[in-house]
Motif scaffolding. Structure first.
Motif, PDB file in Angstrom:
ATOM      1  N   GLN A  62       0.213   8.703  -2.389  1.00 17.08           N
ATOM      2  CA  GLN A  62      -0.677   9.493  -3.239  1.00 17.08           C
ATOM      3  C   GLN A  62      -1.691  10.292  -2.428  1.00 17.08           C
ATOM      4  O   GLN A  62      -2.280  11.230  -2.946  1.00 17.08           O
ATOM      5  N   LYS A  63      -1.854   9.953  -1.172  1.00 15.82           N
ATOM      6  CA  LYS A  63      -2.722  10.751  -0.301  1.00 15.82           C
ATOM      7  C   LYS A  63      -2.087  12.107  -0.007  1.00 15.82           C
ATOM      8  O   LYS A  63      -2.780  13.073   0.300  1.00 15.82           O
ATOM      9  N   PHE A  64      -0.763  12.185  -0.052  1.00 16.21           N
ATOM     10  CA  PHE A  64      -0.042  13.391   0.351  1.00 16.21           C
ATOM     11  C   PHE A  64       0.528  14.201  -0.810  1.00 16.21           C
ATOM     12  O   PHE A  64       0.719  15.406  -0.680  1.00 16.21           O
ATOM     13  N   TRP A  77      -0.215   3.874  -2.593  1.00 15.89           N
ATOM     14  CA  TRP A  77      -1.530   4.413  -2.244  1.00 15.89           C
ATOM     15  C   TRP A  77      -1.417   5.441  -1.126  1.00 15.89           C
ATOM     16  O   TRP A  77      -2.028   6.507  -1.186  1.00 15.89           O
ATOM     17  N   VAL A  78      -0.612   5.137  -0.112  1.00 16.56           N
ATOM     18  CA  VAL A  78      -0.435   6.072   1.007  1.00 16.56           C
ATOM     19  C   VAL A  78       0.234   7.348   0.518  1.00 16.56           C
ATOM     20  O   VAL A  78      -0.210   8.461   0.837  1.00 16.56           O
ATOM     21  N   GLY A  99      -1.715   8.840   8.041  1.00 16.21           N
ATOM     22  CA  GLY A  99      -2.120   8.438   6.700  1.00 16.21           C
ATOM     23  C   GLY A  99      -2.062   6.937   6.490  1.00 16.21           C
ATOM     24  O   GLY A  99      -2.727   6.402   5.612  1.00 16.21           O
ATOM     25  N   CYS A 100      -1.267   6.239   7.290  1.00 18.03           N
ATOM     26  CA  CYS A 100      -1.130   4.781   7.179  1.00 18.03           C
ATOM     27  C   CYS A 100      -2.120   4.020   8.048  1.00 18.03           C
ATOM     28  O   CYS A 100      -2.270   2.807   7.895  1.00 18.03           O
ATOM     29  N   GLU A 106      -5.317   3.552   8.170  1.00 19.14           N
ATOM     30  CA  GLU A 106      -6.401   2.740   7.598  1.00 19.14           C
ATOM     31  C   GLU A 106      -5.914   1.503   6.869  1.00 19.14           C
ATOM     32  O   GLU A 106      -6.692   0.588   6.621  1.00 19.14           O
ATOM     33  N   LYS A 152       0.808  -1.220   0.000  1.00 20.14           N
ATOM     34  CA  LYS A 152       0.000   0.000   0.000  1.00 20.14           C
ATOM     35  C   LYS A 152       0.848   1.280   0.000  1.00 20.14           C
ATOM     36  O   LYS A 152       0.322   2.374   0.182  1.00 20.14           O
ATOM     37  N   HIS A 164       4.448  18.638   0.290  1.00 20.05           N
ATOM     38  CA  HIS A 164       3.115  18.483   0.867  1.00 20.05           C
ATOM     39  C   HIS A 164       2.917  19.709   1.747  1.00 20.05           C
ATOM     40  O   HIS A 164       3.578  19.841   2.782  1.00 20.05           O
TER      41      HIS A 164
END
Length: 195
Positions: free
Chosen positions: A130-132, A127-128, A186-187, A189, A124, A152
């Motif tokens: 890309q959240k930031f 994916w993590v 952010g990690c 979930e 992941k 960020h």
């Protein structure tokens, strides 16, 4: 060698955290390389600096920003035109590069004391991240060895993909604790482990 305390020490919590319904999504760690160095080429001297980096480190950089190479002990990537970040497990890389890159071709800046190196690895990890960051972290867009510089909000980061599911992030030491806490949140979930 003087051992420098990590800025992450007050918030460092080894172990498993977050939602583990589907297993561990990522592993977070601080890598603490011995050398983090920036080399900057004067206009027209980019190829000479790339050749000097190869002579000093054995790393063959492609010409241009974004391309890079990573081994277990050393890594380098172009993050802007004529600008390169070089990282090594051993100390003293800045001195070696100063000897290899004449002032007529460019400059060398030792960033070892001013950066914190954080690794995020796992299924992941893309994916993590890309959240930031507004960056395409997919393998075709950012192949192994490649790197970027981005930010960020007000936190500048240099990021290199060092494996298919592994990224090394270099952030200013003064922002490292705040960035680490944000990254951990952010990690949550996907479930994460701190090693």
């Amino acid at each position: 060698m003087v051992e420098m305390l990590s800025p992450l020490q007050p918030v460092w919590r080894p172990g498993s955290h977050g939602n583990f319904a589907d297993g561990v999504g990522v592993v977070l760690s601080e890598t603490q390389p011995g050398s983090i160095v920036q080399a900057a080429a004067w206009p027209g001297s980019e190829r000479a600096v790339i050749a000097a980096i190869k002579t000093a480190t054995g790393l063959s950089l492609p010409d241009g920003a974004g391309g890079g190479v990573a081994t277990e002990a050393k890594a380098a990537f172009g993050f802007a035109p004529g600008r390169f970040l070089i990282v090594a497990d051993d100390e003293g890389l800045a001195d070696t590069l100063v000897q290899a890159i004449p002032i007529s071709d460019g400059t060398v800046t030792d960033l070892s004391h001013g950066r914190t190196a954080i690794r995020i690895a796992g299924v992941k990890a893309e994916w993590v991240l890309q959240k930031f960051f507004a960056v395409d972290f997919s393998l075709p867009a950012l192949p192994v060895g490649s790197g970027i510089s981005t930010n960020h909000h007000d936190i500048f980061a240099q990021i290199q993909r060092t494996g298919p599911d592994r990224f090394d992030l270099y952030v200013f030491r003064s922002f490292a604790r705040s960035f680490w806490k944000m990254l951990c949140h952010g990690c949550d979930e996907v479930g994460y482990e701190v090693r």
